[in-house]
Design a protein around this motif. Structure first.
Motif, short mmCIF file in Angstrom:
data_model
loop_
_atom_site.label_atom_id
_atom_site.label_comp_id
_atom_site.label_asym_id
_atom_site.label_seq_id
_atom_site.Cartn_x
_atom_site.Cartn_y
_atom_site.Cartn_z
N GLY A 381 0.87 -0.97 0.51
CA GLY A 381 -0.39 0.17 0.31
C GLY A 381 0.82 1.74 -0.17
O GLY A 381 2.28 1.28 -0.39
N GLY A 382 -0.06 2.50 0.54
CA GLY A 382 1.38 4.29 0.31
C GLY A 382 0.12 5.03 1.17
O GLY A 382 -0.94 3.87 2.12
N VAL A 383 0.97 5.85 1.57
CA VAL A 383 0.44 6.69 2.16
C VAL A 383 0.31 7.98 1.93
O VAL A 383 1.49 8.67 0.66
CB VAL A 383 0.94 6.93 3.31
N LYS A 384 -1.07 8.43 1.24
CA LYS A 384 -0.67 10.19 1.16
C LYS A 384 -1.40 11.18 1.85
O LYS A 384 -1.93 11.15 3.01
CB LYS A 384 -2.11 10.14 -0.24
N LEU A 385 -0.27 11.56 1.94
CA LEU A 385 0.00 12.90 3.06
C LEU A 385 0.11 14.44 2.74
O LEU A 385 0.84 14.71 1.93
CB LEU A 385 1.52 12.22 4.07
N THR A 386 -0.25 15.35 3.13
CA THR A 386 -0.62 16.83 3.16
C THR A 386 0.92 17.36 3.64
O THR A 386 1.27 17.56 4.26
CB THR A 386 -2.09 17.23 3.11
N THR A 387 1.76 17.72 2.63
CA THR A 387 3.24 17.94 2.77
C THR A 387 3.46 19.93 2.53
O THR A 387 4.25 19.95 2.76
CB THR A 387 3.98 17.62 1.82
#
Length: 445
Positions: A381-387
């Motif tokens: 899977g993966g992670v989507k992070l507001t950067t």
């Protein structure tokens, strides 16, 4: 996973398994940092709390308390999230989430505990930071590359089920008349109101060629059922044509290669019409929910030359993205069509062309999303992070939406595309051409 848990803690996350990209995604997939001492300490506190409550973990021993997801994501939030975040607040969000899950569904194994705690922590940040399991991550990456399986809708959560942000042009959902703002309340007769986002998505998914009957609520209308045939969604993000010596370019999403496609479209339109006869261009970004930051810059470069397109502000500094050398539209007038379904990358392009007075915006105010997400792959899977946050060349945030200079609503009860007709007329007017009574399909006469 608990339906009420996700309804409580993940209300506004826009899962992307059925849709094209609903957020502005940074141009690269970034690596995750390994857990540091603080992350390991907080993880130990989390597991100790679960042990103390006694009804959270099915195996309530403290042996092997190391988790796979939580400490990695905790560390990366602390290091890379757009704002500084209090570690105690993240821990409390995770504890609250696992306690709510246990209250709903009883104790859980370590893997479920790990995922619930991680999702709860991410959901406490904003509407767009989320963990994607292997299937959701694979679907997300396919979308950025131009193809995926599904119904062809961009969705967000809603108290009654799923809110349709926008159907993808030409998709199965679009073909049966699903509209932005519709709320899908049932799938094959099963209510989505008490289900999590992922559970609702699972009901809409299925083998290619099979159908699902969705119940739709629409403002000022009675609810109705629509049968949608599941299919492979081939994303053809750019199409173009010539209408009465005006070039029309439609961009439905900002997946890989869109900038080059737009450049090719401009060159072919000029070849068809002739540079001396061409009035200008209509750039249609309606119902375009966004995509890749690099492609937004590339599309802007076709109309701007060496000018600032967008700036981003991260935790540790700012970045700016400029248009490339030599626009290909040769200074011809441009009218950009926007509406409430135009988001993120669409807003970058519209905002840049508006700020530099390179285009007139026509239609309705855009969606209004001013943050950038980076994608971090995991072992599964993966992670989507507001950067980062992004700003137009004049320093405007698009939160709240970009306003057009020319507000034109499109009445669905009227024949024809009123916004598009108005855009064609405006291009000719800006080019100093005759005052045409434009009717689509009549070569502008």
């Amino acid at each position: 996973m608990s339906a009420r848990f996700f309804k409580k803690h993940n209300n506004a996350i826009s899962w992307l398994a059925l849709t094209i990209i609903a957020v502005l995604v940074a141009s690269c997939v970034k690596p995750l940092y390994e857990p540091n001492k603080e992350a390991k300490r907080v993880t130990a506190q989390l597991v100790q709390t679960a042990h103390d409550h006694g009804n959270i973990l099915s195996d309530n021993s403290l042996e092997g308390y190391d988790l796979n997801l939580f400490p990695i994501i905790y560390r990366n939030i602390q290091d890379q999230y757009v704002y500084e975040v209090d570690g105690q607040a993240l821990l409390l969000a995770a504890i609250d989430g696992v306690q709510a899950h246990a209250a709903d569904d009883g104790s859980m194994d370590r893997d479920t505990f790990d995922e619930v705690a991680t999702q709860s922590m991410l959901a406490s940040l904003d509407d767009y930071s989320t963990y994607m399991n292997a299937k959701a991550y694979r679907s997300f990456m396919e979308q950025t590359r131009g193809a995926y399986a599904g119904l062809g809708i961009q969705i967000s959560n809603h108290e009654k089920g799923l809110l349709v942000v926008s159907p993808f042009e030409g998709s199965p959902a679009d073909q049966v008349g699903i509209l932005p703002g519709d709320v899908i309340t049932h799938a094959d007769g099963k209510s989505l109101a008490d289900l999590s986002m992922q559970e609702s998505i699972n009901l809409l998914r299925g083998r290619v060629g099979t159908s699902v009957v969705v119940t739709v609520e629409r403002e000022k209308s009675e609810s109705f059922n629509a049968s949608i045939r599941r299919d492979i969604i081939e994303l053809n993000p750019v199409r173009y044509e010539v209408e009465g010596e005006v070039g029309y370019i439609r961009i439905s999403n900002f997946s890989e290669g869109v900038g080059n496609m737009v450049t090719d479209a401009i060159n072919d339109i000029e070849r068809q019409v002739g540079e001396d006869k061409l009035y200008g261009y209509v750039l249609d970004l309606r119902k375009n929910p966004g995509g890749l930051l690099t492609e937004a810059v590339s599309v802007s470069s076709a109309f701007l030359s060496q000018k600032l397109v967008v700036s981003t502000r991260e935790r540790d500094g700012e970045n700016s993205f400029d248009a490339g050398y030599g626009e290909v539209a040769d200074g011809k007038p441009v009218v950009v069509l926007i509406d409430e379904g135009s988001a993120s990358a669409s807003e970058i392009v519209a905002g840049a062309l508006q700020d530099h007075e390179r285009a007139a915006l026509l239609g309705q105010a855009t969606f209004g999303k001013g943050s950038v997400q980076s994608v971090f792959p995991l072992y599964e899977g993966g992670v989507k992070l507001t950067t980062a946050l992004y700003f137009t060349p004049s320093g405007r945030t698009v939160n709240g939406g970009i306003q057009p200079q020319y507000t034109v609503s499109d009445n669905p009860d009227e024949d024809g595309d009123e916004q598009l007709i108005a855009a064609y007329r405006l291009v000719v007017e800006l080019a100093g051409g005759p005052n045409l009574n434009w009717t689509l399909g009549s070569e502008g006469q």
